[in-house]
Design an enzyme around this catalytic site. Structure first.
Site, PDB file in Angstrom:
ATOM      1  N   TYR A  94      18.859 -41.579  13.805  1.00 40.16           N
ATOM      2  CA  TYR A  94      19.831 -42.598  14.201  1.00 40.16           C
ATOM      3  C   TYR A  94      19.288 -43.576  15.247  1.00 40.16           C
ATOM      4  O   TYR A  94      19.555 -44.779  15.165  1.00 40.16           O
ATOM      5  CB  TYR A  94      21.134 -41.950  14.666  1.00 40.16           C
ATOM      6  CG  TYR A  94      22.009 -41.509  13.515  1.00 40.16           C
ATOM      7  CD1 TYR A  94      22.961 -42.363  12.966  1.00 40.16           C
ATOM      8  CD2 TYR A  94      21.871 -40.239  12.952  1.00 40.16           C
ATOM      9  CE1 TYR A  94      23.751 -41.978  11.895  1.00 40.16           C
ATOM     10  CE2 TYR A  94      22.651 -39.836  11.878  1.00 40.16           C
ATOM     11  CZ  TYR A  94      23.589 -40.708  11.353  1.00 40.16           C
ATOM     12  OH  TYR A  94      24.361 -40.328  10.291  1.00 40.16           O
ATOM     13  N   GLU A 146      27.938 -34.335   9.758  1.00 39.90           N
ATOM     14  CA  GLU A 146      26.745 -33.888   9.033  1.00 39.90           C
ATOM     15  C   GLU A 146      26.269 -32.521   9.507  1.00 39.90           C
ATOM     16  O   GLU A 146      25.873 -31.673   8.693  1.00 39.90           O
ATOM     17  CB  GLU A 146      25.645 -34.945   9.169  1.00 39.90           C
ATOM     18  CG  GLU A 146      25.944 -36.208   8.367  1.00 39.90           C
ATOM     19  CD  GLU A 146      25.247 -37.452   8.866  1.00 39.90           C
ATOM     20  OE1 GLU A 146      25.671 -38.553   8.471  1.00 39.90           O
ATOM     21  OE2 GLU A 146      24.283 -37.328   9.652  1.00 39.90           O
TER      22      GLU A 146
END
Length: 391
Positions: A98, A140
Site C-alpha cells: 500500500y 484482507e
C-alpha cells in the site's frame, strides 16, 4: 471518518479530483510499473492495463470512497470495500504494497494538478487514501486468516476438460501438492496463474462452476476471448495432466442464508455462479423458493445448460425462465424471444443475484429497483475490474 480539517477540503476539491482521476490513474500505473516491473508478473493484468479497465476501476473506487465519506461520514462503503478486498486476496496483495501504491499515485496527482495541489489538499487526499487502505488491509487480513493454508497459490493438475457451448470449456483440476485446500462457497472464484507465450505469468479470476464444496477438485468454465491473451492459452495449450497455480477461493457473491425468495438472473457465460449455486442447493435438497432467469444469444449458445436444467429438476420450489435473441425456442423449458423481463418474477422481499455483461446488469438492476427490491438486496459480479464503480 474524515477529520474536521480534511472534510471541507475534500468537499471543495472532490468535483475537481473526481473529474481528473481518470486522467491521473494511467500516469500512476505507468509510474508504478516503471519502478516495479515485477508487479506485472503474476499480479496485475497487462490486458486490463492495455484496455483501460483497470484504470477505470481504480478511479471509480477512489471517487466512490471519497463521495461516501462526504455523504455518509459515520460509515464506510462496505460492499465496495469487500469486493475489492476479495479480489486483492485472490492475488496475494499484502499490507506492505500500500505505501508503494501511495507513493506513485500521489506523484501522479501532483504532476496532474501542478501548482493547484496545495499542502492542505495533499494532506486531505492522503487521509482519504489511508482511510481506504487501512479499511482494505483489515478486511484482507481477515480473509487470509479464514483460509485453510497460508499460501496465495497452490499447484493443481488439470484432470478433465469438457467442451461447452459457445466457445466455452469446463476445466476440472485436482491437487498436485500437499497443501490443504480451503472449502469454497457457491458464487466464489479462484485466481488462475499461468505463464503466457512470452513466459510472463498472468492471472485471471474465474467463478467456480461446479464441485464447489469438494476440496479435492476445482472446476471453472471459461469462454474463449479470441482477442484476449489468457483464454487462448487455456483453450489451446492447456492439456490434461498440465499443472497450473490456483488461489484459495474468494468472492462475496454468495447466496444469503435468510430464506428469502431468491432470483438469479444471468446472461451468457455469466451463468457460471448460477450453475454452481444450483448444483450446491440441489445437493443439499433445498426447498427454498428460487427463480432462475437466463438470457443468451440462442439456446445452443447457452453454456452449462444441461447441468443447470438437471439441478433445477431436483429443486421442488425452483422455476426457470429463459430468453433468446435468435434461433428456435426449446419446447421443454419456458423460453421467449427477445430480452429478459423481470416484471413477473420479482417481489419486494426478493434477493436478486446478477451476473453477465454490464449493459445487461444495468438493465436488470433497474427493473429490480422499479419493482421495489431494496438496493442492498441486489448483488452482482463483474468479470475483471469492476468498472461499474467508475460508471
Amino acid at each position: 471518518m474524515l477529520s474536521t480539517q480534511s472534510r471541507p477540503v475534500i468537499e471543495a476539491t472532490l468535483p475537481i479530483i473526481g473529474a481528473r482521476i481518470s486522467s491521473i490513474t494511467p500516469n500512476f500505473y505507468d509510474r508504478l510499473f516503471a519502478a516495479h516491473p515485477q508487479l506485472l508478473d503474476g499480479i496485475f493484468s497487462r490486458s486490463n492495463q492495455k484496455n483501460g479497465t483497470q484504470q477505470q476501476a481504480l478511479a471509480g473506487s477512489i471517487a466512490v470512497f471519497a463521495t461516501h465519506l462526504i455523504n455518509s461520514p459515520e460509515t464506510l462503503p462496505e460492499t465496495m470495500l469487500a469486493r475489492i478486498a476479495h479480489k486483492h486476496t485472490s492475488l496475494g496483495v499484502v499490507e506492505e504494497q500500500y505505501p508503494i501504491v501511495y507513493e506513485h499515485l500521489f506523484a501522479a496527482i501532483a504532476e496532474d494538478l501542478g501548482d493547484a495541489l496545495t499542502q492542505e489538499i495533499a494532506d486531505a487526499w492522503s487521509e482519504v487514501y489511508w482511510l481506504m487502505a487501512h479499511a482494505l488491509i483489515k478486511i484482507e487480513k481477515g480473509l487470509y486468516s479464514q483460509q485453510a493454508n497460508d499460501v496465495v497459490y497452490s499447484q493443481w493438475k488439470l484432470a478433465e476438460r469438457t467442451e461447452e457451448a459457445n466457445n466455452s470449456v469446463t476445466f476440472s483440476f485436482e491437487p498436485a501438492d500437499d497443501i490443504v485446500a480451503s472449502t469454497a462457497k457457491a458464487g466464489q472464484f479462484v485466481s488462475v496463474r499461468m505463464p503466457m507465450t512470452d513466459g510472463l505469468r498472468q492471472v485471471r479470476q474465474y467463478t467456480l462452476s461446479g464441485d464447489v464444496e469438494n476440496t479435492a477438485r476445482r472446476t471453472v468454465t471459461v469462454k474463449l476471448d479470441v482477442d484476449g491473451e489468457f483464454t487462448p492459452v487455456m483453450h489451446n495449450s492447456l492439456k490434461v495432466g498440465d499443472i497450473v497455480e490456483l488461489s484459495n477461493p474468494y468472492g462475496d457473491l454468495t447466496i444469503d442464508e435468510s430464506g428469502a425468495p431468491l432470483v438469479i438472473a444471468t446472461a451468457g457465460i455469466g451463468c457460471t455462479p448460477s450453475a454452481a449455486a444450483l448444483s450446491t442447493l440441489a445437493a443439499r435438497g433445498s426447498t427454498r423458493k428460487l427463480t432462475v432467469l437466463h438470457a443468451d444469444q440462442e439456446y445452443t449458445a447457452w453454456p452449462l445448460r444441461e447441468q443447470m436444467i438437471e439441478s433445477l429438476s431436483k429443486l421442488p420450489q425452483a422455476t426457470l425462465s429463459t430468453w433468446f435473441e435468435r434461433g428456435e425456442l426449446p419446447e421443454h423449458i419456458e423460453a421467449k424471444s427477445g430480452y429478459m423481463d423481470l416484471s413477473d418474477s420479482l417481489t419486494a422481499d426478493s434477493h436478486v443475484y446478477l451476473c453477465g455483461p454490464l449493459p445487461f446488469m444495468h438493465a436488470v438492476r433497474g427493473q429490480a429497483l422499479a419493482a421495489g427490491v431494496p438496493a442492498q438486496h441486489i448483488h452482482y459480479e463483474v468479470f475483471g475490474p469492476d468498472v461499474w464503480l467508475a460508471a
